[in-house]
Design a protein around this motif. Structure first.
Motif, PDB file in Angstrom:
ATOM      1  N   GLU A 128      10.443  -8.788  12.325  1.00 27.94           N
ATOM      2  CA  GLU A 128       9.025  -9.143  12.259  1.00 27.94           C
ATOM      3  C   GLU A 128       8.710 -10.042  13.436  1.00 27.94           C
ATOM      4  OE1 GLU A 128       5.860 -10.934   9.013  1.00 27.94           O
ATOM      5  OE2 GLU A 128       7.997 -11.277   8.765  1.00 27.94           O
ATOM      6  N   VAL A 178      14.377  -8.933   9.134  1.00 21.76           N
ATOM      7  CA  VAL A 178      13.886  -8.655   7.784  1.00 21.76           C
ATOM      8  C   VAL A 178      15.035  -8.017   7.027  1.00 21.76           C
ATOM      9  CG1 VAL A 178      12.221  -7.358   6.423  1.00 21.76           C
ATOM     10  CG2 VAL A 178      11.546  -8.337   8.598  1.00 21.76           C
ATOM     11  N   GLY A 182       2.349  -1.054   6.285  1.00 25.06           N
ATOM     12  CA  GLY A 182       3.198  -1.766   7.229  1.00 25.06           C
ATOM     13  C   GLY A 182       3.291  -1.150   8.599  1.00 25.06           C
ATOM     14  N   TYR A 218       0.639  -4.510  13.848  1.00 27.01           N
ATOM     15  CA  TYR A 218       1.343  -5.052  12.696  1.00 27.01           C
ATOM     16  C   TYR A 218       2.506  -5.881  13.214  1.00 27.01           C
ATOM     17  CZ  TYR A 218      -1.018  -1.695   9.704  1.00 27.01           C
ATOM     18  OH  TYR A 218      -1.942  -0.975   9.029  1.00 27.01           O
ATOM     19  N   GLY A 219       3.026  -6.750  12.388  1.00 28.37           N
ATOM     20  CA  GLY A 219       4.152  -7.568  12.810  1.00 28.37           C
ATOM     21  C   GLY A 219       5.483  -6.844  12.791  1.00 28.37           C
ATOM     22  N   PHE A 220       5.568  -5.726  12.069  1.00 28.31           N
ATOM     23  CA  PHE A 220       6.886  -5.123  11.887  1.00 28.31           C
ATOM     24  C   PHE A 220       7.351  -4.338  13.083  1.00 28.31           C
ATOM     25  CE2 PHE A 220       5.153  -5.397   7.588  1.00 28.31           C
ATOM     26  CZ  PHE A 220       6.004  -6.384   7.153  1.00 28.31           C
ATOM     27  N   ARG A 221       8.633  -4.459  13.362  1.00 35.02           N
ATOM     28  CA  ARG A 221       9.245  -3.699  14.446  1.00 35.02           C
ATOM     29  C   ARG A 221      10.500  -3.054  13.906  1.00 35.02           C
ATOM     30  NH1 ARG A 221       5.163  -5.134  16.101  1.00 35.02           N
ATOM     31  NH2 ARG A 221       4.626  -6.295  17.971  1.00 35.02           N
ATOM     32  N   ASN A 267       6.929 -12.914  15.147  1.00 28.04           N
ATOM     33  CA  ASN A 267       6.198 -14.131  14.781  1.00 28.04           C
ATOM     34  C   ASN A 267       5.839 -14.904  16.035  1.00 28.04           C
ATOM     35  OD1 ASN A 267       6.406 -13.699  12.043  1.00 28.04           O
ATOM     36  ND2 ASN A 267       8.438 -14.620  11.963  1.00 28.04           N
ATOM     37  N   ILE A 313       8.509  -6.974   1.508  1.00 31.31           N
ATOM     38  CA  ILE A 313       7.342  -7.087   2.386  1.00 31.31           C
ATOM     39  C   ILE A 313       6.449  -5.862   2.285  1.00 31.31           C
ATOM     40  CG2 ILE A 313       6.612  -7.277   4.767  1.00 31.31           C
ATOM     41  CD1 ILE A 313       9.191  -8.735   5.297  1.00 31.31           C
TER      42      ILE A 313
END
Ligand code: TYD
Ligand code: MG
Length: 478
Positions: A289, A298, A382, A267-270, A291, A304
């Motif tokens: 996030e 965020v 997420g 996933y993009g979330f950290r 990218n 999101i």
């Protein structure tokens, strides 16, 4: 001519003496992985911290001309002296603004000069990216970025992806702490970044980089640099599979702040979590996030985490949880289906499986749902991992909704813990949760009856529904 015997004897002792001072002795010692305790032989139970089976073998060299960096620093005219406490400038006044709201937040409001910050995380999660990006953003600060992992070209490539140019960011590829100190004194940076502590080697310790004795020594040396020169130092540290920072627990004791960078790599979330902070709250959290052009802050996570809200399917409930000090709304998804095999499966992503089993047992025993022969899958949107107990009520609602195959209203949130007797319990910061649901335009939020006492609900548009038991929740939902 023959020398008299006693002279011969003296020469011999002189030689052996010399031999001992020049040549170092190698010996094997055992270190506790948990606390760094040392023992000449292997032991199964650490007398220092009580851990079992935690000793590992390491070769160290003693008697070597110690070229400890600590000594070098002492030579640098920095002498300690007592000062009246009223004359000490509070660290808060001198905090460095990291030009990144989320990063400042986890540091407790900015970086404290002279602090040693450990940034831990699994390989590939984005630790180097985060610190390089922060370093590149700080245009008016001189930053020394020391890497023992990648070449300058590799770091340059990463900087190109991030797309910021900063002439004040100096790269150094070095692992020897003595050399690092030398360059440090030349450059005198405002901030130093070490990528990673596992690659550092102190010339005073003859063990391989990444071994417990090296990590212990080099971290102490970096701490000494940070404290003496009052320059903040970041240490990047890798995390082992079971979530511990590779190296002894002692590393966590040496540093002032421990930050953990986590998230699902798919996933993009950290999430950047504060695990320990001598200069602020240890329950802070920042969200990023990943990218193509680096990490993006965020600032409003709920938007999101609730993105796929339109589709009206059963098994989805929204939890109003608080992570760190921040309220956020997050989607929980449950799927309940008839077990394909004799033993039903229970599986969770982002939630404790034992807690799910407990909640299912409560549903079975206190509300009469026959879930014993059903497979139950639970997923937190997420890729987040949730520990806040207030998500219980949303998990229950999602399971009930999937089991009944009745979709819940997408504008309803839940925030309460569920106890073993099926009672809906109060949680902390309930007003922050209600306010977040209100802010995002939710119609209803279910909370515990015990949380509702003394709340001033007139300022919210969202309807607050207090419930006392699981049975009551079911009646109000379906
Ligand atoms: P990295 O910082 O090297 O991780 P760590 O230092 O924790 O081992 O980053 C790893 C991942 O981040 C890598 O798989 C590539 C990805 N990435 C992006 O998606 N976008 C970017 O702009 C950058 C620099 C990296
Ligand atoms: Mg890295």
């Amino acid at each position: 001519m023959r020398l008299p015997n006693f002279i011969n004897f003296q020469l011999l002792t002189l030689q052996t003496f010399n031999f001992h001072t020049v040549m170092a002795k190698t010996k094997t010692v055992f270190f506790c992985k948990e606390c760094g305790n040392e023992s000449p032989k292997w032991i199964g139970h650490c007398p220092g911290c009580g851990a079992w089976n935690s000793y590992v073998e390491e070769t160290v060299v003693t008697g070597k001309d110690s070229k400890s960096v600590a000594k070098d620093i002492d030579l640098a005219h920095f002498k300690s002296k007592p000062v009246p406490i009223k004359d000490v400038v509070s660290a808060d006044e001198r905090r460095i603004d990291m030009m990144c709201g989320e990063f400042n937040r986890v540091l407790g409001g900015g970086l404290v000069p002279g602090s040693l910050v450990l940034l831990g995380g699994e390989p590939g999660i984005g630790k180097s990216t985060l610190l390089l990006q922060v370093a590149l953003h700080l245009k008016d600060k001189k930053i020394l970025y020391v890497s023992g992992e990648e070449s300058q070209q590799q770091i340059k490539m990463r900087a190109d992806r991030i797309g910021i140019n900063n002439e004040n960011c100096l790269l150094l590829t070095e692992t020897d702490t003595q050399e690092i100190l030398r360059h440090f004194k030349d450059v005198m940076p405002d901030i130093m970044v070490i990528d990673s502590v596992q690659t550092l080697e102190s010339p005073g310790v003859e063990a391989t980089a990444g071994s417990i004795s090296q990590i212990r020594e080099t971290a102490a040396e970096m701490n000494k640099i940070a404290k003496t020169f009052q320059v903040p130092v970041f240490l990047i540290g890798h995390i082992t599979k079971d979530g511990a920072i590779a190296g002894p627990k002692i590393l966590e004791h040496i540093v002032d702040t421990v930050l953990q960078f986590e998230g699902d790599r798919h996933y993009g979330f950290r999430i950047l979590r504060t695990v320990k902070n001598r200069f602020g709250s240890s329950s802070e959290l920042g969200i990023f996030e990943m990218n193509a052009g680096g990490l993006r802050e965020v600032t409003n996570p709920s938007e999101i985490l609730l993105s796929q809200r339109d589709s009206n399917v059963s098994g989805i409930a929204i939890a109003a949880m608080v992570e760190g000090m921040r309220p956020m709304l997050i989607e929980t998804q449950a799927l309940v289906s008839t077990a394909a095999y004799g033993t039903p499966q229970r599986s969770c992503t982002g939630f404790d499986i034992r807690r799910l089993n407990m909640l299912l047992a409560v549903l079975e025993k206190r509300a009469g749902f026959r879930l014993g022969a059903k497979d139950v899958f639970l997923n937190i949107a997420g890729g987040l991992r949730v520990e806040d107990p207030a998500i219980d009520l949303a998990v229950m609602a999602a399971v009930l909704s999937s089991s009944e195959d009745v979709p819940l209203d997408g504008r309803t949130a839940f925030a309460a813990e569920v106890g073993l007797s099926g009672e809906v319990r109060a949680v902390n910061r309930v007003e922050a949760r209600i306010a977040e649901a209100d802010k995002l335009g939710f119609d209803r939020i279910f909370i515990s009856k015990y949380s509702a006492k003394g709340l001033d609900l007139s300022k919210y548009k969202v309807e607050v529904v207090p419930v006392a038991t699981i049975g009551e929740l079911y009646k109000k939902l379906f």
